[in-house]
Design a protein around this motif. Structure first.
Motif, short mmCIF file in Angstrom:
data_model
loop_
_atom_site.label_atom_id
_atom_site.label_comp_id
_atom_site.label_asym_id
_atom_site.label_seq_id
_atom_site.Cartn_x
_atom_site.Cartn_y
_atom_site.Cartn_z
N VAL A 1 13.16 13.19 -0.78
CA VAL A 1 13.89 11.99 -1.21
C VAL A 1 13.03 10.80 -0.78
O VAL A 1 12.67 10.69 0.39
CB VAL A 1 15.28 11.91 -0.53
N LEU A 2 12.69 9.93 -1.76
CA LEU A 2 11.76 8.84 -1.44
C LEU A 2 12.47 7.49 -1.35
O LEU A 2 13.31 7.17 -2.20
CB LEU A 2 10.68 8.73 -2.53
N TRP A 3 12.12 6.72 -0.33
CA TRP A 3 12.55 5.31 -0.27
C TRP A 3 11.68 4.55 -1.28
O TRP A 3 10.49 4.81 -1.42
CB TRP A 3 12.34 4.75 1.14
N ASN A 4 12.30 3.58 -1.97
CA ASN A 4 11.61 2.91 -3.06
C ASN A 4 10.79 1.69 -2.61
O ASN A 4 11.04 0.56 -3.04
CB ASN A 4 12.65 2.50 -4.12
N GLY A 5 9.81 1.91 -1.74
CA GLY A 5 8.97 0.79 -1.28
C GLY A 5 7.54 0.96 -1.76
O GLY A 5 7.14 2.05 -2.19
N ALA A 6 6.77 -0.13 -1.73
CA ALA A 6 5.37 -0.04 -2.14
C ALA A 6 4.57 -1.16 -1.49
O ALA A 6 5.14 -2.16 -1.02
CB ALA A 6 5.24 -0.14 -3.66
N CYS A 7 3.26 -0.97 -1.46
CA CYS A 7 2.35 -1.98 -0.91
C CYS A 7 1.90 -2.91 -2.03
O CYS A 7 1.43 -2.46 -3.07
CB CYS A 7 1.16 -1.28 -0.27
N MET A 8 2.01 -4.22 -1.79
CA MET A 8 1.66 -5.21 -2.83
C MET A 8 0.18 -5.15 -3.23
O MET A 8 -0.19 -5.56 -4.32
CB MET A 8 1.99 -6.62 -2.33
N VAL A 9 -0.66 -4.65 -2.33
CA VAL A 9 -2.11 -4.60 -2.61
C VAL A 9 -2.43 -3.38 -3.49
O VAL A 9 -3.20 -3.49 -4.45
CB VAL A 9 -2.90 -4.51 -1.28
#
Ligand code: 13P
Ligand code: SF4
Length: 336
Positions: A189-197
């Motif tokens: 199960v993945l949390w929906n975050g990401a790196c802007m770079v």
């Protein structure tokens, strides 16, 4: 500097920050920083995404895992962290009795910010039978809610340390999570975050670059989105990418990660060509605005005045320490 002038400088730091302190432009910051290191028994740890001058004056340059391992074993009295807040915070969690400094306290991380502890706690409650693996790019609050921490260089081993039938939550980076899901065959199960770079690379521009440089290999950090990773010849942490360019016999590379790493790549392989992968905007390369808040001037001032310092509540520190220690033990067993 007189005591009164020193007190004023410290007051300035507390109220206005470093910007108001005028530095003598003739000061050789490299040698001043070296002097301060000796005087204060300080170790300077820097991430590969720091500006070249900072990398050149650091005692150790590394990826997030290497930096945490160095922070765990240092004998220095003071840790000066040229990186972002979650990295310095990790060093403090491991070293409650040492002074840990970060040249600019505003050096945050969009990925860490994408996962607020209060929301994550509720998310976790919706999956009561799941264990939590959190990428080190998160706050101490998220670490305290996790069973184990991982970095981009050990995520596969950390996930595989759980029995196959154990359901897992992976937070906060959905791209790294999806990549590890694919490589381990684990449905997480993945949390929906990401790196802007890393989510801003342009697939179209990378494809065009590959056509223009058919001899170049595409190497990418696993925080990149899946379509970029699908095109990559090699995927790895910053240390993994650097080592790959040193051992592989190709002469040119398109590098899909923050541009700071190019400094070490070019130093290690001066005859090779390194092309930064272009982002989806008008810039030619891709800098992390948080990492680049640190400058040589701020580094010098922070070592001189021993500010800004990372401080944290002891109960939070202890809760966050457990999953970090677990990560360091598993990494040791895996030989990384
Ligand atoms: P690594 O240091 O694990 O390569 O991760 C890169 C990164 O985004 C750090 O903020
Ligand atoms: Fe955070 Fe991305 Fe910057 Fe790393 S590169 S500090 S993950 S915003």
């Amino acid at each position: 500097m007189s005591t009164a002038a020193f007190d004023t400088a410290v007051k300035n730091l507390e109220t206005k920050g470093f910007l108001d302190i005028e530095l003598d432009p003739t000061l050789d910051l490299f040698s001043e920083i070296e002097k301060l290191k000796k005087e204060k028994n300080a170790v300077l740890l820097a991430h590969y995404y720091q500006e070249p001058d900072i990398q050149d004056v650091a005692d150790y340059i590394g990826d997030s895992l290497g930096l945490a391992q160095q922070a765990e074993k240092t004998k220095a009295d003071m840790i000066v962290f040229a990186g972002v807040h979650f990295m310095a915070e990790t060093a403090k969690i491991l070293n409650p009795n040492k002074k840990v400094l970060l040249p600019d306290l505003n050096a945050g991380c969009s990925l860490s910010d994408s996962c607020p502890p209060a929301l994550f706690k509720k998310f976790k409650e919706q999956h009561p039978d799941h264990k939590v693996v959190s990428y080190i790019n998160c706050s101490a609050g998220i670490k305290a809610l996790s069973d184990v921490i991982c970095t981009s260089s050990n995520a596969k081993y950390i996930v595989e340390s759980f029995p196959k039938e154990q359901p897992l939550i992976f937070a906060p980076d959905r791209n790294l999570g999806a990549y590890i899901s694919k490589t381990t065959g684990r449905d997480m199960v993945l949390w929906n975050g990401a790196c802007m770079v890393h989510e801003i690379f342009s697939l179209e521009k990378i494809t065009k670059l590959k056509v223009r440089h058919p001899e170049a290999k595409l190497i990418a950090h696993p925080e990149c989105e899946e379509p970029v990773l699908r095109l990559a010849d090699y995927i790895g942490s910053t240390t993994g990418l650097l080592k790959y360019t040193q051992t592989d016999d190709t002469q040119s590379y398109i590098v899909a990660t923050e541009t700071g790493i190019l400094h070490q790549m070019m130093k290690a392989s001066p005859h090779k060509t390194f092309i930064p992968a272009p982002p989806n905007n008008s810039c030619a390369c891709n800098d992390c605005p948080h990492m680049k808040l640190n400058t040589l001037e701020k580094l010098y001032l922070c070592m001189k005045y021993e500010q800004p310092e990372i401080l944290m509540e002891e109960s939070l520190r202890q809760a966050a320490l457990k999953p970090i220690k677990r990560m360091l033990e598993i990494s040791k067993q895996a030989g990384i």
